[in-house]
Design a protein around this motif. Structure first.
Motif, PDB file in Angstrom:
ATOM      1  N   MET A   1       0.843  -1.192   0.000  1.00 29.31           N
ATOM      2  CA  MET A   1       0.000   0.000   0.000  1.00 29.31           C
ATOM      3  C   MET A   1       0.877   1.240   0.000  1.00 29.31           C
ATOM      4  N   PRO A   2       0.518   2.269  -0.754  1.00 28.24           N
ATOM      5  CA  PRO A   2       1.243   3.537  -0.659  1.00 28.24           C
ATOM      6  C   PRO A   2       1.076   4.129   0.740  1.00 28.24           C
ATOM      7  N   VAL A   3       2.139   4.740   1.241  1.00 26.57           N
ATOM      8  CA  VAL A   3       2.115   5.319   2.584  1.00 26.57           C
ATOM      9  C   VAL A   3       2.642   6.749   2.533  1.00 26.57           C
ATOM     10  N   ILE A   4       1.893   7.679   3.152  1.00 22.50           N
ATOM     11  CA  ILE A   4       2.370   9.029   3.370  1.00 22.50           C
ATOM     12  C   ILE A   4       2.707   9.168   4.844  1.00 22.50           C
TER      13      ILE A   4
ATOM     14  N   GLY B   1      10.591   3.087   2.494  1.00 22.55           N
ATOM     15  CA  GLY B   1       9.501   2.681   1.619  1.00 22.55           C
ATOM     16  C   GLY B   1       8.309   3.605   1.567  1.00 22.55           C
ATOM     17  N   ALA B   2       8.337   4.732   2.326  1.00 21.82           N
ATOM     18  CA  ALA B   2       7.229   5.681   2.251  1.00 21.82           C
ATOM     19  C   ALA B   2       7.192   6.316   0.866  1.00 21.82           C
ATOM     20  N   ASP B   3       6.001   6.657   0.416  1.00 19.27           N
ATOM     21  CA  ASP B   3       5.839   7.288  -0.893  1.00 19.27           C
ATOM     22  C   ASP B   3       5.940   8.799  -0.819  1.00 19.27           C
ATOM     23  N   ASP B   4       5.698   9.357   0.371  1.00 21.39           N
ATOM     24  CA  ASP B   4       5.774  10.806   0.545  1.00 21.39           C
ATOM     25  C   ASP B   4       5.960  11.106   2.024  1.00 21.39           C
ATOM     26  N   TYR B   5       6.376  12.333   2.306  1.00 21.49           N
ATOM     27  CA  TYR B   5       6.637  12.761   3.687  1.00 21.49           C
ATOM     28  C   TYR B   5       6.127  14.189   3.814  1.00 21.49           C
ATOM     29  N   LEU B   6       5.269  14.420   4.806  1.00 22.18           N
ATOM     30  CA  LEU B   6       4.654  15.730   4.985  1.00 22.18           C
ATOM     31  C   LEU B   6       4.861  16.192   6.418  1.00 22.18           C
ATOM     32  N   ALA B   7       5.420  17.404   6.570  1.00 24.35           N
ATOM     33  CA  ALA B   7       5.732  17.915   7.898  1.00 24.35           C
ATOM     34  C   ALA B   7       4.518  18.615   8.507  1.00 24.35           C
TER      35      ALA B   7
ATOM     36  N   LEU C   1      -2.467  17.903   1.821  1.00 27.28           N
ATOM     37  CA  LEU C   1      -2.492  16.457   2.031  1.00 27.28           C
ATOM     38  C   LEU C   1      -3.387  15.789   1.002  1.00 27.28           C
ATOM     39  N   GLU C   2      -4.568  16.346   0.773  1.00 30.84           N
ATOM     40  CA  GLU C   2      -5.481  15.781  -0.219  1.00 30.84           C
ATOM     41  C   GLU C   2      -4.857  15.788  -1.602  1.00 30.84           C
ATOM     42  N   ALA C   3      -4.147  16.867  -1.947  1.00 36.21           N
ATOM     43  CA  ALA C   3      -3.495  16.941  -3.254  1.00 36.21           C
ATOM     44  C   ALA C   3      -2.424  15.861  -3.385  1.00 36.21           C
ATOM     45  N   ARG C   4      -1.674  15.626  -2.320  1.00 37.08           N
ATOM     46  CA  ARG C   4      -0.628  14.587  -2.369  1.00 37.08           C
ATOM     47  C   ARG C   4      -1.244  13.195  -2.451  1.00 37.08           C
ATOM     48  N   ILE C   5      -2.331  12.983  -1.717  1.00 32.85           N
ATOM     49  CA  ILE C   5      -3.037  11.699  -1.805  1.00 32.85           C
ATOM     50  C   ILE C   5      -3.504  11.450  -3.240  1.00 32.85           C
ATOM     51  N   SER C   6      -4.121  12.455  -3.839  1.00 32.57           N
ATOM     52  CA  SER C   6      -4.626  12.310  -5.210  1.00 32.57           C
ATOM     53  C   SER C   6      -3.500  12.040  -6.197  1.00 32.57           C
TER      54      SER C   6
END
Length: 245
Positions: free
Chosen positions: A84-87, A105-111, A119-124
């Motif tokens: 599963m993709p993980v942020i 293995g994370a797909d993105d990192y948000l501080a 967050l919604e934009a990155r999820i999309s």
């Protein structure tokens, strides 16, 4: 006839702060996602193993098991469906923390603090990428079966048999063996296999592919195959070959 309603995207949020978790749940529900909210790593892992999710939003600084350890377990929670993709989200925004999260293995990192809209934009964006990558998985047109040496692949049942003996493969292992066999005697890089088989980016310290290869070798041996067929080419990737090593 009415068109079928689009399937809601299933998101798992693992966030120990109840107020933030509920605010995220409310916002993302409003964006058309179906949310499962867990406040502990233990509950989050249990949910991931029991359900099917399109993406996980994970707090990196969880008490107990910790976000880093939980991330590795989440990536293998449902191996038959691929990772599963993980942020990762965290109040720590140092470069080293971001690099380590992505390497694991994370797909993105948000501080934190972050905008819910961001967050919604990155999820999309991640979900669009995953959907496009899955379109790359193609079976030869008009072929229900594919033969490679004594291995016979069946598209409809996602099964493989070696000289008539079935292999008990997960869907990810099926894709991995098929990718290797359709490029028999060619070295396939880890980056290529991550994109086409595990459907995510390759991280230098990510060991998920190595684990799938190990399982595949064991299952081939169990039905009379040989370990040497699936070779590790150090520094380059993997190769499947029926020839002599």
């Amino acid at each position: 006839m009415n068109a079928s309603a689009p399937r809601l995207t299933r998101l798992l949020i693992i966030e120990p702060d109840p107020a933030l978790g509920q605010a995220l749940q409310q916002h993302l529900n409003g964006c058309g996602h179906r949310i499962t909210l867990c406040e502990s790593g233990r509950d989050g892992l249990a949910a991931a193993r029991a359900g099917e999710f399109d993406l996980v939003v994970l707090e990196a600084m969880l008490p107990g098991v910790g976000g880093a350890g939980l991330l590795e377990m989440l990536l293998e929670a449902r191996p038959e469906q691929g990772a599963m993709p993980v942020i990762l989200v965290s109040a720590h925004d140092g470069e080293q923390q971001r690099i380590e999260g992505l390497r694991r293995g994370a797909d993105d990192y948000l501080a934190k603090p972050f905008s819910f809209d961001e967050l919604e934009a990155r999820i999309s964006a991640i979900l669009r990428r995953v959907a496009l990558e899955r379109l790359r998985w193609r079976w030869p047109a008009r072929e229900g079966q594919h033969q490679c040496g004594e291995l016979r692949f069946c598209r409809d049942t996602k099964t493989v048999a070696l000289a008539g003996q079935p292999l008990a493969l997960t869907e990810t292992e099926f894709r991995l063996l098929y990718a290797l066999c359709t490029h028999c005697d060619q070295i396939l890089s880890k980056a290529f296999l991550y994109q086409t088989v595990l459907l995510r980016r390759f991280g230098r310290h990510d060991r998920a592919l190595d684990l799938h290869v190990s399982h595949l070798r064991r299952k081939l041996s169990a039905v009379g195959g040989e370990d040497r067929w699936l070779r590790t080419v150090w520094g380059q990737g993997y190769m499947f070959s029926f020839g002599q090593a």
